[in-house]
Structures are given as C-alpha cells and as structure tokens.
Design an enzyme around this catalytic site. Structure first.
Site, short mmCIF file in Angstrom:
data_model
loop_
_atom_site.label_atom_id
_atom_site.label_comp_id
_atom_site.label_asym_id
_atom_site.label_seq_id
_atom_site.Cartn_x
_atom_site.Cartn_y
_atom_site.Cartn_z
N TYR A 62 0.83 -1.21 0.00
CA TYR A 62 0.00 0.00 0.00
C TYR A 62 0.86 1.26 0.00
O TYR A 62 1.58 1.53 0.96
CB TYR A 62 -0.93 0.04 1.23
CG TYR A 62 -1.85 -1.15 1.37
CD1 TYR A 62 -2.37 -1.80 0.25
CD2 TYR A 62 -2.23 -1.62 2.62
CE1 TYR A 62 -3.23 -2.90 0.37
CE2 TYR A 62 -3.10 -2.71 2.76
CZ TYR A 62 -3.58 -3.34 1.63
OH TYR A 62 -4.43 -4.42 1.78
N HIS A 127 -0.14 -12.05 0.82
CA HIS A 127 -0.98 -11.05 0.15
C HIS A 127 -1.39 -11.41 -1.28
O HIS A 127 -0.55 -11.52 -2.15
CB HIS A 127 -0.21 -9.71 0.15
CG HIS A 127 -1.07 -8.51 -0.08
ND1 HIS A 127 -0.57 -7.24 -0.02
CD2 HIS A 127 -2.39 -8.39 -0.35
CE1 HIS A 127 -1.55 -6.37 -0.27
NE2 HIS A 127 -2.66 -7.05 -0.48
#
Length: 322
Positions: A62, A127
């Site tokens: 992110y 992820h």
C-alpha cells in the site's frame, strides 16, 4: 464491548485474539485513494484507538511502503502498551511485483517491523495469493511463515485474496491449524455476499475470518469508486443508483453498507479503509447505531432490490489456476 466503546470485541478463530468489530484499514494512509497529510494519518489512528478500534491492518504494497510507515508513526503516537492493539501486515506483494519465495517473505517481515516500529506483528498475511502459484504458497511460502511464527516475529499467519476458491485450495492442502486467519475482500457487502457460503467450512477448520471492504472498494459510497475500479459498468451503474436512492431518502449508503456487514457475527471484524478523523467517527457511529437502534431494514430491502440484477457479480482477479 470495549469499556466506553460502542464496538463489540469478537473472537478471531482459534487465535485467542479479540478484535474490534470494525478494523482500521490503513491502505488509505499510503495515499492510494488521494492525498493524506502525516498529521491527519496520525490523528486518525489515535482517534480510532480512542473510540475502541484495536485492530489495524496494512501491507508493504500500500503506497509502496508509505502505509506501513504512517501506521507505524500513528501507533507510536498512541503511547500505550504493545498488547493494547492488534496489527496485521502482509508479505508477497510489493510495488515492484509479486514474490512469494521463502527468502523474500522472510526478509519482508524484518522490513515491515522496522517501518512499523514494532518487535512483532500479531498477524502476517500472504498477500493476494491468486497472483502466484498456489502450490508454491502451500509448499514454500507457508512453511516460511511458520518459521517466522516460531521466531516470534508474528503470532499468527494467514492468506488473502479475491477469488474464494483460493482459500479452500490452500486449507485442504495444509495440516489443520496451520492457517490461523483468512482475509477476504469485497465478498461480504450488500452487492456481493458470497463469502457467507464459505463461513461454515472456515469455522470447521478453526480459521478466523476478516472481511475487508464492506463498501466494495468505493462502489457503495456517495462519491463512487475510483477510476481504476475493475467492476463491470452495469455493476457501477446499479451501485450509483442505489447510492442516489439512499441520498434521496436522506440516508448514506456507506453507513447502511457497514451496518449490513457488521450484522454477521460469524465474521470477526470488517476492515474499513480510513484516512481521516471524520471517517473514523462516522464508521464507529454507524456501529453504535446498529447496536442501539438497529439498521434500517426497509431501506436495506429497497437497496437490495435495486442491486438484485447485479448481485454477486464479481470481477476477475489474477491468474486463478485452480
């Protein structure tokens, strides 16, 4: 419920952790949805904690590590004992691409801990595993994560991704108790509740469930989704109509969407992306209203009717080789 907070604390699978029913999604702190100042990022983390949110989620992906750095500063500013909050971060997905090798995920956690100013995370999640080889995840990545758990760098491990089939694929191929948590996103919201069908299976495996993005990555908001949103045009249009209908009735679709997602107690926490004190306060207020007066069932039924033609219409993700 946490003392003085409207937020319920819910158990996460067999971990022994109790998570606030709303979790703080820190991806917006990485400026992935627009600009956020460092002051605002820190203030939003502090306000979330003050109002009873004890779970914070981030990833090195992110904002190309910016989210982790900002969250780290926010957590430091809390000035409370480490056991007062729960942190999850991720590994395997980075700005430069995907790398689920044992070597990379082992290095990744050390980098994350440094950015977060922490000695350990509570949960380390692999992820978006559908973008890699699921057999590599089973045979190489997860054993590496178990070693990190043994080393005390994370207390629990899990997997994330969009297609629901990835969870059963992996969980059916590892010994019971290997995976502590799954994080699913965009599959438990007003327009798509397909995660519900998987909950009995996950419960039977003793796996905790985190559901992210009850607003379907911006579809269920008044401002609408970001330009890059992968939903089909008809889904975007239907959500736009539903949002406009709510506004017409003097209601906010985001609040209704959060309350819908919160209503399923088999989901330990719903992760909502937040980047301002105002957003934090609105989200906690939505939960408080649900606990005290309940959700607007009539409006919800009307919104579900508008979204019925596009219900459970998901979008493709990654190289799904199942």
């Amino acid at each position: 419920m946490a003392a003085g907070s409207p937020l319920e604390l819910r158990p996460l699978g067999n971990t022994g952790l109790k998570l606030s029913s709303i979790g703080f999604g820190a991806s917006p702190l990485g400026r992935v949805f627009g600009p956020v100042s460092e002051e605002e990022a820190i203030a939003s983390v502090c306000e979330a904690f003050r109002l009873g949110i004890n779970f914070f989620d981030t990833s090195p992906y992110y904002g190309a590590t910016l989210s982790e750095k900002m969250l780290g500063k926010g957590l430091k500013a809390l000035g409370v004992a480490r056991d007062q909050y729960i942190v999850s971060t991720k590994c395997g997905r980075y700005q430069e691409g995907f790398d689920f090798s044992a070597e990379r995920v082992t290095k990744s956690i050390d980098e994350s801990l440094e950015r977060l100013h922490l000695d350990y995370v509570d949960i380390l999640l692999c992820h978006d595993i559908e973008f890699g080889s699921l057999d590599q995840i089973v045979n190489e990545t997860i054993p590496a994560l178990l070693k990190l758990k043994e080393a005390g760098k994370t207390r629990f491990i899990g997997i994330t991704g969009l297609p629901l089939g990835i969870f059963t694929y992996v969980l059916d191929r590892v010994p019971p108790g290997t995976i502590d948590v799954i994080l699913s996103y965009c599959h438990y919201s007003i327009n798509d509740s397909t995660l519900e069908g998987l909950l009995p299976y996950l419960k039977s495996k003793g796996v905790g469930v985190i559901s992210a993005s009850p607003l379907s990555m911006g579809l269920l908001t008044e401002s609408g989704p970001p330009e890059w949103h992968p939903a089909l045009p008809e889904l975007k249009v239907a959500c736009q109509s539903a949002s406009a209908y709510c506004k017409e009735k003097g209601k906010n679709i985001s609040k209704l969407a959060i309350q819908f997602s919160l209503s399923n107690k088999d989901i330990s926490t719903i992760l909502v992306g937040m980047n301002s004190v105002t957003q934090v306060e609105q989200n906690v207020a939505a939960a408080a209203e649900l606990e005290t007066v309940g959700k607007d069932e009539k409006l919800l039924a009307e919104i579900e009717k508008i979204l019925e033609p596009v219900k459970n219409q998901t979008w493709p993700s990654g190289i799904q080789q199942l």
